[in-house]
Design a protein around this motif. Structure first.
Motif, PDB file in Angstrom:
ATOM      1  N   VAL A 153      41.448 -18.740  -2.933  1.00  0.00           N
ATOM      2  CA  VAL A 153      40.131 -19.372  -3.036  1.00  0.00           C
ATOM      3  C   VAL A 153      39.902 -19.767  -4.491  1.00  0.00           C
ATOM      4  CG1 VAL A 153      37.635 -18.984  -2.890  1.00  0.00           C
ATOM      5  CG2 VAL A 153      39.145 -18.185  -1.045  1.00  0.00           C
ATOM      6  N   LEU A 154      39.461 -20.996  -4.699  1.00  0.00           N
ATOM      7  CA  LEU A 154      39.183 -21.524  -6.024  1.00  0.00           C
ATOM      8  C   LEU A 154      38.146 -22.638  -5.898  1.00  0.00           C
ATOM      9  CD1 LEU A 154      42.337 -23.669  -6.996  1.00  0.00           C
ATOM     10  CD2 LEU A 154      41.969 -22.696  -4.752  1.00  0.00           C
ATOM     11  N   THR A 155      37.740 -23.222  -7.017  1.00  0.00           N
ATOM     12  CA  THR A 155      36.733 -24.282  -6.945  1.00  0.00           C
ATOM     13  C   THR A 155      37.308 -25.603  -7.438  1.00  0.00           C
ATOM     14  OG1 THR A 155      35.703 -24.303  -9.146  1.00  0.00           O
ATOM     15  CG2 THR A 155      35.080 -22.498  -7.662  1.00  0.00           C
ATOM     16  N   LYS A 156      36.683 -26.686  -6.996  1.00  0.00           N
ATOM     17  CA  LYS A 156      37.093 -28.015  -7.456  1.00  0.00           C
ATOM     18  C   LYS A 156      36.721 -28.245  -8.911  1.00  0.00           C
ATOM     19  CE  LYS A 156      37.060 -30.385  -2.986  1.00  0.00           C
ATOM     20  NZ  LYS A 156      36.549 -31.551  -2.222  1.00  0.00           N
ATOM     21  N   GLN A 157      35.875 -27.380  -9.440  1.00  0.00           N
ATOM     22  CA  GLN A 157      35.441 -27.513 -10.829  1.00  0.00           C
ATOM     23  C   GLN A 157      36.290 -26.681 -11.795  1.00  0.00           C
ATOM     24  OE1 GLN A 157      33.184 -27.208  -8.198  1.00  0.00           O
ATOM     25  NE2 GLN A 157      32.861 -29.429  -8.320  1.00  0.00           N
ATOM     26  N   ASP A 158      37.353 -26.036 -11.294  1.00  0.00           N
ATOM     27  CA  ASP A 158      38.251 -25.298 -12.175  1.00  0.00           C
ATOM     28  C   ASP A 158      39.021 -26.274 -13.064  1.00  0.00           C
ATOM     29  OD1 ASP A 158      37.504 -22.831 -11.111  1.00  0.00           O
ATOM     30  OD2 ASP A 158      39.022 -22.918  -9.541  1.00  0.00           O
ATOM     31  N   TYR A 159      39.657 -25.734 -14.105  1.00  0.00           N
ATOM     32  CA  TYR A 159      40.354 -26.579 -15.070  1.00  0.00           C
ATOM     33  C   TYR A 159      41.588 -27.230 -14.434  1.00  0.00           C
ATOM     34  CZ  TYR A 159      41.877 -28.125 -19.672  1.00  0.00           C
ATOM     35  OH  TYR A 159      42.231 -28.898 -20.748  1.00  0.00           O
ATOM     36  N   PRO A 160      41.847 -28.519 -14.714  1.00  0.00           N
ATOM     37  CA  PRO A 160      42.947 -29.244 -14.062  1.00  0.00           C
ATOM     38  C   PRO A 160      44.315 -28.572 -14.155  1.00  0.00           C
ATOM     39  CG  PRO A 160      41.535 -30.780 -15.232  1.00  0.00           C
ATOM     40  CD  PRO A 160      41.037 -29.414 -15.581  1.00  0.00           C
ATOM     41  N   LEU A 182      31.207 -26.790  -6.042  1.00  0.00           N
ATOM     42  CA  LEU A 182      29.938 -26.336  -6.585  1.00  0.00           C
ATOM     43  C   LEU A 182      29.051 -27.522  -6.969  1.00  0.00           C
ATOM     44  CD1 LEU A 182      31.324 -23.547  -8.961  1.00  0.00           C
ATOM     45  CD2 LEU A 182      30.284 -23.211  -6.719  1.00  0.00           C
ATOM     46  N   GLU A 183      27.789 -27.464  -6.564  1.00  0.00           N
ATOM     47  CA  GLU A 183      26.797 -28.460  -6.975  1.00  0.00           C
ATOM     48  C   GLU A 183      26.042 -27.888  -8.160  1.00  0.00           C
ATOM     49  OE1 GLU A 183      26.318 -31.506  -5.915  1.00  0.00           O
ATOM     50  OE2 GLU A 183      27.785 -31.465  -4.277  1.00  0.00           O
ATOM     51  N   SER A 393      32.189 -35.218 -25.688  1.00  0.00           N
ATOM     52  CA  SER A 393      33.221 -35.398 -24.665  1.00  0.00           C
ATOM     53  C   SER A 393      32.614 -35.973 -23.386  1.00  0.00           C
ATOM     54  CB  SER A 393      33.888 -34.053 -24.351  1.00  0.00           C
ATOM     55  OG  SER A 393      34.887 -34.206 -23.355  1.00  0.00           O
ATOM     56  N   PRO A 394      33.041 -37.184 -22.964  1.00  0.00           N
ATOM     57  CA  PRO A 394      32.540 -37.749 -21.706  1.00  0.00           C
ATOM     58  C   PRO A 394      33.216 -37.056 -20.523  1.00  0.00           C
ATOM     59  CG  PRO A 394      34.172 -39.212 -22.664  1.00  0.00           C
ATOM     60  CD  PRO A 394      33.990 -38.085 -23.639  1.00  0.00           C
ATOM     61  N   ILE A 395      32.443 -36.715 -19.516  1.00  0.00           N
ATOM     62  CA  ILE A 395      32.966 -35.976 -18.363  1.00  0.00           C
ATOM     63  C   ILE A 395      32.722 -36.759 -17.072  1.00  0.00           C
ATOM     64  CG2 ILE A 395      32.818 -33.849 -17.009  1.00  0.00           C
ATOM     65  CD1 ILE A 395      33.866 -33.388 -19.864  1.00  0.00           C
ATOM     66  N   VAL A 396      33.794 -37.032 -16.350  1.00  0.00           N
ATOM     67  CA  VAL A 396      33.697 -37.561 -14.988  1.00  0.00           C
ATOM     68  C   VAL A 396      34.697 -36.757 -14.174  1.00  0.00           C
ATOM     69  CG1 VAL A 396      33.933 -39.551 -13.476  1.00  0.00           C
ATOM     70  CG2 VAL A 396      33.074 -39.874 -15.802  1.00  0.00           C
ATOM     71  N   TRP A 397      34.181 -35.804 -13.402  1.00  0.00           N
ATOM     72  CA  TRP A 397      35.076 -34.891 -12.681  1.00  0.00           C
ATOM     73  C   TRP A 397      34.381 -34.426 -11.406  1.00  0.00           C
ATOM     74  CZ3 TRP A 397      40.051 -33.777 -12.848  1.00  0.00           C
ATOM     75  CH2 TRP A 397      40.518 -32.653 -12.169  1.00  0.00           C
ATOM     76  N   GLU A 398      35.002 -34.699 -10.272  1.00  0.00           N
ATOM     77  CA  GLU A 398      34.425 -34.336  -8.983  1.00  0.00           C
ATOM     78  C   GLU A 398      32.976 -34.837  -8.895  1.00  0.00           C
ATOM     79  OE1 GLU A 398      35.957 -33.280  -6.384  1.00  0.00           O
ATOM     80  OE2 GLU A 398      37.899 -33.044  -7.364  1.00  0.00           O
ATOM     81  N   ASN A 399      32.013 -33.956  -8.737  1.00  0.00           N
ATOM     82  CA  ASN A 399      30.617 -34.387  -8.614  1.00  0.00           C
ATOM     83  C   ASN A 399      29.850 -34.219  -9.924  1.00  0.00           C
ATOM     84  OD1 ASN A 399      30.767 -31.629  -8.546  1.00  0.00           O
ATOM     85  ND2 ASN A 399      29.329 -31.335  -6.868  1.00  0.00           N
ATOM     86  N   ILE A 400      30.560 -34.332 -11.058  1.00  0.00           N
ATOM     87  CA  ILE A 400      29.946 -34.168 -12.377  1.00  0.00           C
ATOM     88  C   ILE A 400      30.132 -35.446 -13.190  1.00  0.00           C
ATOM     89  CG2 ILE A 400      29.956 -32.839 -14.527  1.00  0.00           C
ATOM     90  CD1 ILE A 400      31.246 -30.543 -12.872  1.00  0.00           C
TER      91      ILE A 400
END
Length: 429
Positions: A153-160, A182-183, A393-400
């Motif tokens: 089990v892990l999250t989509k927001q974990d580090y690549p 995670l939202e 740092s610009p962030i575009v990752w999953e729902n962020i």
């Protein structure tokens, strides 16, 4: 006269030998200790607002006056005492590399291990020194005994880098990855814990928890998730890349089995330094990333068989640990949170501006993420730098989607005032 000359010569040789030990620069520590008198009667939260004290800390860094570096989440600059140590050890190594590296500096790893174990609050037999969080966590991810059908089990927001390591095991060995999305931000610990526990199944063997989500600064309730996992016999791996020397805690407080971090982030250690924690009773069954003659030994040092490494970088970690102690863990955490709140509270109510990070102490500290309606993160980031020389740092990752801002202890309030001015300009543009 001859005896005197002999004594002076021997003393000089001894001083040269002692220079390789991790002792804080004699010129740096007195200034910090003297400044501490200013805040000695203040609580950490009160001390966080004392600019006279933090001005002294700021002088220990050599950051460029030509840009405002608010991207310390990637890698932090080192105080001059750490930089000097790297240079000193490097010069020593070049006097006779194989001798000074393998016979002198290599012997310093044990004293460094003790320093890190003390800071981490665990046994020195549970700490391995390596190069970054990717290497530390990769050692665990690729070294666990898992078989086809086992679940993680892990999250989509974990580090690549961690996600890619797990996906490689999935591709090669047929393990199953169960992702949580995670939202963020989330301001309810039970909601977070429930998302993890709902993903557990009878086949779940491991849960990976990112202590602080690097994209937004969201802090996850690691201990509560770990307790729920342990009740089901699930092993716990924690990514502590953004919380070690950032938040005031000890690794055993998290109740995890494995933990990895980069020391060149919030500890301000040399670039390319990291640390792995493996609970003592888990060492034997974890395979090392780089094989050695006894890969199933219960000695934490089996994870340090890296071949030739940068000994100057490794040994200078000791100065960074001393510098951390000079400030104090709790005092540092409170200052970092104060810096985040200083700018974030000024912009959160601006039209078109949205904070993607909670301002509640339990859920964030130095890192925060913001967005501006009608602007892409890359456009915000480029304007901040081109017009105001503010590096973010610009962030575009999953729902962020947003821009990450990460000050450090050397950041003066005037730099954050400029950030607020810049966001005000962009929000009105």
């Amino acid at each position: 006269m001859n005896n005197r000359r002999s004594f002076i010569k021997k003393a000089g040789s001894l001083a040269g030998a002692l220079s390789v030990t991790p002792i804080l620069n004699a010129l740096a520590i007195p200034h910090i200790q003297e400044a501490e008198k200013i805040i000695q009667d203040l609580t950490p939260a009160e001390a966080a607002r004392n600019e006279e004290y933090w001005h002294t800390i700021q002088q220990a860094y050599t950051v460029s006056p030509n840009i405002i570096n608010l991207n310390n989440g990637g890698v932090s600059p080192q105080p001059s005492v750490v930089q000097d140590a790297v240079e000193r050890y490097n010069r020593l190594s070049n006097e006779g590399p194989s001798y000074f590296m393998w016979r002198i500096l290599d012997a310093g790893r044990e004293s460094l291990r003790m320093k890190l174990a003390d800071l981490a609050g665990c046994s020195l037999e549970e700490i391995a020194i390596n190069r970054n969080a990717t290497e530390a966590l990769g050692t665990v991810i690729l070294g666990l005994n898992l078989k086809k059908g086992d679940e993680v089990v892990l999250t989509k927001q974990d580090y690549p880098n961690m996600l890619q390591a797990w996906k490689q095991r999935e591709m090669r060995e047929g393990i199953k990855l169960n992702f949580i999305n995670l939202e963020l931000p989330i301001e309810n610990e039970e909601t977070i814990v429930q998302q993890f526990t709902q993903a557990f199944t009878p086949r779940t063997k491991v849960v990976m928890i990112t202590h602080m989500i690097n994209w937004t600064g969201q802090i996850l309730p690691v201990k509560k998730i770990a307790t729920a996992a342990k009740a089901k016999g699930i092993e716990v791996l924690v990514d502590g890349a953004h919380t070690f020397a950032h938040l005031d805690y000890k690794i055993p407080d998290l109740d995890c089995d494995y933990y990895g971090t980069s020391l060149h982030k919030w500890l301000s250690a040399p670039i390319g330094s990291g640390m792995l924690y493996v609970k003592k009773d888990k060492i034997k069954s974890l395979w090392p990333l780089f094989p050695n003659n006894n890969p199933q030994a219960d000695d934490i040092r089996k994870f340090e068989v890296l071949g030739t490494r940068s000994f100057p970088i490794e040994q200078a970690i000791g100065q960074a640990v001393n510098f951390q102690h000079a400030i104090g863990n709790k005092r540092k955490e409170e200052r970092l949170r104060y810096l985040k709140n200083y700018w974030a509270e000024k912009v959160e109510s601006m039209p078109r501006v949205k904070l993607n990070t909670s301002l509640k102490p339990a859920y964030s500290c130095a890192l925060a993420n913001f967005s501006i309606e009608g602007m892409e993160p890359g456009e915000i980031e480029s304007t901040l730098f081109s017009k105001y020389k503010i590096h973010t740092s610009p962030i575009v990752w999953e729902n962020i989607k947003g821009v990450r801002v990460a000050p450090h202890v050397y950041t003066p309030l005037k730099d954050l005032d400029r950030l607020v001015d810049a966001i005000t300009y962009l929000a009105k543009k």
